[in-house]
Structure formats: C-alpha cells, structure tokens
Design an enzyme around this catalytic site. Structure first.
Site, PDB file in Angstrom:
ATOM      1  N   PHE A  86      -4.696  21.043 -21.698  1.00 58.47           N
ATOM      2  CA  PHE A  86      -4.859  22.389 -22.093  1.00 58.47           C
ATOM      3  C   PHE A  86      -4.412  22.593 -23.471  1.00 58.47           C
ATOM      4  O   PHE A  86      -3.563  21.580 -23.880  1.00 58.47           O
ATOM      5  CB  PHE A  86      -3.983  23.095 -21.163  1.00 58.47           C
ATOM      6  CG  PHE A  86      -4.058  24.665 -21.425  1.00 58.47           C
ATOM      7  CD1 PHE A  86      -5.073  25.351 -21.021  1.00 58.47           C
ATOM      8  CD2 PHE A  86      -2.990  25.284 -21.967  1.00 58.47           C
ATOM      9  CE1 PHE A  86      -5.105  26.937 -21.241  1.00 58.47           C
ATOM     10  CE2 PHE A  86      -3.142  26.922 -22.430  1.00 58.47           C
ATOM     11  CZ  PHE A  86      -4.355  27.228 -21.947  1.00 58.47           C
ATOM     12  N   THR A  87      -4.612  23.670 -24.090  1.00 60.25           N
ATOM     13  CA  THR A  87      -4.527  23.714 -25.597  1.00 60.25           C
ATOM     14  C   THR A  87      -3.039  23.384 -25.965  1.00 60.25           C
ATOM     15  O   THR A  87      -2.705  22.853 -26.816  1.00 60.25           O
ATOM     16  CB  THR A  87      -5.017  25.080 -26.085  1.00 60.25           C
ATOM     17  OG1 THR A  87      -4.494  26.112 -25.253  1.00 60.25           O
ATOM     18  CG2 THR A  87      -6.456  25.146 -26.217  1.00 60.25           C
ATOM     19  N   PHE A 135      -7.450  28.994 -32.858  1.00 64.28           N
ATOM     20  CA  PHE A 135      -8.400  30.016 -32.244  1.00 64.28           C
ATOM     21  C   PHE A 135      -7.563  31.393 -31.952  1.00 64.28           C
ATOM     22  O   PHE A 135      -8.164  32.425 -32.002  1.00 64.28           O
ATOM     23  CB  PHE A 135      -8.751  29.513 -30.929  1.00 64.28           C
ATOM     24  CG  PHE A 135      -7.532  29.294 -29.787  1.00 64.28           C
ATOM     25  CD1 PHE A 135      -7.038  27.850 -29.844  1.00 64.28           C
ATOM     26  CD2 PHE A 135      -6.897  30.309 -29.051  1.00 64.28           C
ATOM     27  CE1 PHE A 135      -5.836  27.749 -29.059  1.00 64.28           C
ATOM     28  CE2 PHE A 135      -5.995  29.775 -28.141  1.00 64.28           C
ATOM     29  CZ  PHE A 135      -5.380  28.637 -28.008  1.00 64.28           C
TER      30      PHE A 135
HETATM   31  N1  F0G Z   1      -0.916  25.317 -18.353  1.00 70.61           N
HETATM   32  C1  F0G Z   1      -2.255  25.821 -18.243  1.00 70.61           C
HETATM   33  C2  F0G Z   1      -3.043  25.296 -17.344  1.00 70.61           C
HETATM   34  C3  F0G Z   1      -2.480  27.033 -18.735  1.00 70.61           C
HETATM   35  O1  F0G Z   1      -3.614  27.750 -18.388  1.00 70.61           O
HETATM   36  C4  F0G Z   1      -1.534  27.765 -19.558  1.00 70.61           C
HETATM   37  C5  F0G Z   1      -1.825  29.035 -20.038  1.00 70.61           C
HETATM   38  C6  F0G Z   1      -0.241  27.159 -19.945  1.00 70.61           C
HETATM   39  C7  F0G Z   1      -0.245  25.816 -19.460  1.00 70.61           C
HETATM   40  C8  F0G Z   1       0.774  27.823 -20.817  1.00 70.61           C
HETATM   41  O2  F0G Z   1       1.297  28.560 -20.167  1.00 70.61           O
HETATM   42  O3  F0G Z   1       0.730  30.633 -21.440  1.00 70.61           O
HETATM   43  O4  F0G Z   1       2.702  30.735 -19.889  1.00 70.61           O
HETATM   44  O5  F0G Z   1       2.971  29.452 -21.945  1.00 70.61           O
HETATM   45  N2  F0G Z   1      -2.807  29.685 -20.010  1.00 70.61           N
HETATM   46  C9  F0G Z   1      -3.230  30.781 -20.727  1.00 70.61           C
HETATM   47  C10 F0G Z   1      -4.670  31.270 -20.316  1.00 70.61           C
HETATM   48  C11 F0G Z   1      -2.940  31.069 -21.812  1.00 70.61           C
HETATM   49  O6  F0G Z   1      -5.093  32.265 -20.975  1.00 70.61           O
HETATM   50  O7  F0G Z   1      -5.537  30.661 -19.848  1.00 70.61           O
HETATM   51  P1  F0G Z   1       1.890  29.899 -20.772  1.00 70.61           P
END
Ligand code: F0G
Length: 480
Positions: free
Chosen positions: A131-132, A454
């Site tokens: 994940f990013t 991004f």
């Molecule tokens: N892990 C996963 C699988 C996520 O989808 C996200 C965040 C994070 C970690 C980080 O968590 O945003 O609370 O700091 N996903 C969001 C999205 C940003 O738009 O899918 P966070």
C-alpha cells in the site's frame, strides 16, 4: 441485504435508515472544467464544493451509526488514563482477541511505528501487495518491499476469488536465498487495496503463518479492510459459509503477531490502531507511541473518536455493516460489466475499479491512463475517483518512471453513504465517456513532488483533450 424483486432482479437493499442528510451539488460543466484545471488534473486537489459524489476513498467518509455518535458524547477527555481507552481495549480484546492495543492517529501512524521497531537498512519486507503509505514508511526505514502476489492478481478480468493471496513459493524461495534474518516481517493486507480490494483466503493466510513460524519471522496483518475480507471468505471459501463474520475476523487475527488498521475504513472513525498479544512487541511499540502519536491512552486520536472506534469495532462484524460496501460494490460492478466497461472482477471490497489500460488502450503508461480517466470521469459526471496506477508510484532513485503493474481508477463506495440511484448515474456517465474514449489523450506533470507525488502533483492535458471532450458532452448531454 440482497433482495430479489418480483422481476427476478436482485438489489442490495440498505438495512439502515437515513436520519441525517448532507446536501450535495452538481455544478455545471464549465465549472467542472475550471475546477479540474485549478486542481492540476489531480482529483486530490479538487474541492468538495465542486464535487457531486465523492468516491475518492472510503477512508474517513463513512456514515457513522447513531450508537457511535451517542458514544462520542460520553468521551473522557484525559491526556492519560482516559476511560475511553479502556472501553476501546475491551472492544479490541472481544472482537479481535488481542490483549494489548495502541491507538494511533491513523493507519500510517501504526505503519511508521512498525517500521521504526522492526525494519532496518537492507531489510526485505515480503507482502501480498504494497500500500502506498506502507511502502513509503518501510522504504524510509531503509527496507525494500517485495510483492509476492499470485499469477491471477494482475489479471483484471479473471474471476479468481482470492487475488489477495500471497505466493508461498516466492516467499520460501526468498527466505532460502537471503536467509530469514533479512526479513523482519511478512505483511498480509486484508482485501488488498491496490489490487482492487481483493481478499486473501484463510487457507493462504494459514500457509503464510506456517512459514513465518518455521522461520521465526513475525506476521503482520494490515486489517484496514478486515471485515470485508471476512465477508468475502464467508462467501467464497469452502468451509466458511456457516461461520459468522465475527468468528472469521477472530480467526484471521489469531494468526497474526502484530495487527494494525486504519480505523477510517472498517470502524468509520478518524483514527488507527496497533494490537498484539506479545508483551515484547507491545512494549517496543509503546515506547515510541508518545514520541510520534500521543500518549498510550489516546495515540493522537480525539477521545471522542476513541469512544466511537470501540463501538465501530463491534459493529464492523455485524454482517449488514461488513456487507454494506461489498454488496453495493458488487451491484456497481455488475452495472459496469453489463455496459461492457472494463472493470476489475470479481468485485472486491471498497470500490469499483476501472481498468484504465483497457478503457484507454491508446494512452501509454507514462502518460498516466488511470489519472486521465479519473480526470475525465470528473469532467463528465462531477464524481471524484482516485488514480491507482503509475502516478501513485514514485520515480526510482535514478529519477526513472516506475510503471505500475495495474492502471486502476478507483470509484470508492463509502459505507452507508450513497444510494443505488447514485450508482446508476455514475455508470450512465462512464458509459458515455467509454463511447467517447478516443477523444481523451494523456497527461504530463508540470510539478512533481518526490514522495507520494499523487497527493500534490500537478499535471496538464496533452492536445487539449479536455476542451474537445467538454464540447462533445455539451452537445450531446448538456451542462449537467
Ligand atoms: N493500509 C491500507 C490497506 C489502507 O488502505 C490505508 C489507507 C492505510 C493502510 C493507511 O491508513 O489512511 O488511516 O493512514 N487507505 C486510504 C485509501 C488512504 O484511500 O484507500 P490511513
């Protein structure tokens, strides 16, 4: 709940009433064109006043329940020892089965602490997919992220039910080649976000656990989308049809050494969480918590949100809540598929994902087809989606473009926020865009941050495609 109508059509009927509403607005085409230009063709930079349906993300945008809002009124605002924290700890123990819990300001706060405690320069971090923010934290700590996905994972049109599985063979080969000491952890992400919200199977997770145990490598589960993964295991995996979501969630958690999640998705609050049954991991993580997040009993969250997270934790294993996004996504993907629009199948958690490589085959990856599609979808519908392709990858150390495996444009479905007529509207506009796809050309960066570009990057369209597309829209559809 899926209800079959008398004409045999199945629809996901919402099992909740809408008691508070928020107005939205569909601004006319000319204003959308101006807003897009102002935003540098980056949907992150749009303002919500210019957006009709915000499908950027399901993060922090879900509808909270009446019980969550009521719990917020009872929060105990204390820097240390807040009663709200102990309620959360109790919910974590009850729902996830962990003795120790550490709130963080959001999921990436948890990732930062895991990286700080476990990842060293030259570490290799094995994962089912990155994940990013996870990748950024592990790399900033000097590690390298290795993605051991299965062969089916990148086939957007495959019906393979568990595209989030980790390729066991690749993991074993890497451990053999580099030695287990190079791997500080193996990370499994539930409902793998960047693969299109695709789940792992319990069988696969158990295999990963077996290898981690054999080589003494900690298994970290990212449970940001755990309830959807559990819902899909119940639907798709042999032997799970009779189990409850609560039981499946507990079983997933029982296999992890360290668990973390963004609370912004499954628990519908603004926060995050780390949890474990290991006293030594707890102590190692706890000591850094006040440095980066906040004291143990609030971890950077407001105590109101801590209260709401405790309630949200119990609610997320209710099948109507766990299935609220999954069933809408399924319906959304079916409508898109019926309209012959290239969309990732099978439907997973969190969003419908358009396959931008198939949607815009004439646009090369270095002209960012998924970003182009997100901009074009906004222009023709006022709906905000998110690029999950090459723009979401940063350049390598030598400044070369790192092309993404997939070019996806994600239309997220926040939990309990949008209705079926909203979904039908979006599909109608995307269908129109698909018929006009040859009018659409690429994008190029005019300003590009080095990390997570991004978020704040600015781009411009090639060959003024936006004007041509807007012209065709005005002629055929009108201003709205
Ligand atoms: N892990 C996963 C699988 C996520 O989808 C996200 C965040 C994070 C970690 C980080 O968590 O945003 O609370 O700091 N996903 C969001 C999205 C940003 O738009 O899918 P966070």
């Amino acid at each position: 709940m899926i209800i079959k109508l008398s004409n045999d059509k199945e629809i996901p009927v919402e099992m909740h009433k809408v008691r508070i509403v928020q107005k939205t607005q569909l601004v006319p085409l000319e204003e959308r064109l101006r807003a897009l230009e102002e935003a540098g063709y980056n949907t992150f930079m749009l303002k919500t006043k210019d957006i009709f349906l915000d499908m950027l993300t399901d993060s922090g945008t879900n509808a909270m329940s009446d019980n969550q809002l009521a719990a917020m009124m009872q929060s105990d605002d204390a820097y240390a020892g807040s009663a709200s924290f102990y309620k959360l700890s109790q919910a974590v123990e009850e729902v996830l089965g962990y003795k120790y819990c550490l709130p963080t300001h959001q999921g990436r706060g948890a990732e930062h602490l895991i990286a700080k405690v476990l990842v060293k320069p030259n570490s290799l971090i094995a994962t089912n997919y990155h994940f990013t923010t996870t990748k950024a934290h592990f790399e900033l700590a000097g590690g390298k992220v290795l993605e051991f996905y299965t062969d089916e994972a990148l086939l957007t049109r495959s019906e393979f039910p568990f595209k989030g599985n980790l390729n066991i063979e690749k993991l074993e080969r890497t451990i053999k080649e580099y030695g287990s000491a190079r791997l500080p952890l193996v990370r499994m992400e539930a409902s793998t976000n960047l693969l299109g919200g695709q789940p792992f199977s319990m069988t696969n997770l158990k295999e990963v656990r077996r290898i981690c145990t054999k080589h003494n490598i900690p298994l970290v589960v990212d449970g940001s989308l755990i309830s959807e993964n559990a819902y899909l295991i119940r639907e798709r995996e042999h032997g799970y049809a009779q189990k409850s979501i609560a039981e499946i969630v507990r079983e997933i958690c029982s296999l992890a050494d360290i668990y973390y999640m963004s609370g912004r998705k499954n628990t519908s609050v603004r926060g995050g969480l780390l949890a474990t049954n290991s006293e030594s991991y707890f102590l190692a993580l706890r000591d850094w918590l006040p440095v980066y997040e906040g004291f143990l009993t609030y971890g950077g969250m407001s105590t109101k949100e801590v209260e709401a997270m405790a309630v949200g934790m119990r609610e997320m294993v209710d099948p109507e809540v766990a299935g609220s996004a999954v069933e809408q996504v399924k319906y959304f993907v079916k409508l898109l598929g019926d309209a012959k629009i290239p969309v990732v199948t099978p439907p997973g958690a969190l969003a419908a994902h358009l396959d931008a490589k198939l949607f815009l085959p004439h646009i090369p990856q270095n002209e960012y087809p998924a970003g182009v599609l997100a901009a074009a979808v906004y222009l023709v519908s006022g709906v905000r989606s998110m690029e999950r392709g090459t723009i979401s990858m940063d350049r390598d150390a030598a400044g070369r473009e790192a092309l993404s495996d997939l070019e996806l444009t994600r239309l997220a479905v926040p939990r309990r926020v949008y209705t079926i007529s909203h979904l039908e509207f979006v599909v109608d506009r995307i269908k129109w865009l698909y018929d006009k796809r040859n009018l659409v050309k690429g994008l190029r960066f005019i300003s590009e941050p080095k990390v997570l570009r991004f978020f704040f990057g600015r781009l411009e369209p090639l060959e003024n495609w936006e004007t041509k597309l807007a012209g065709a829209f005005k002629k055929e559809i009108g201003a709205y």
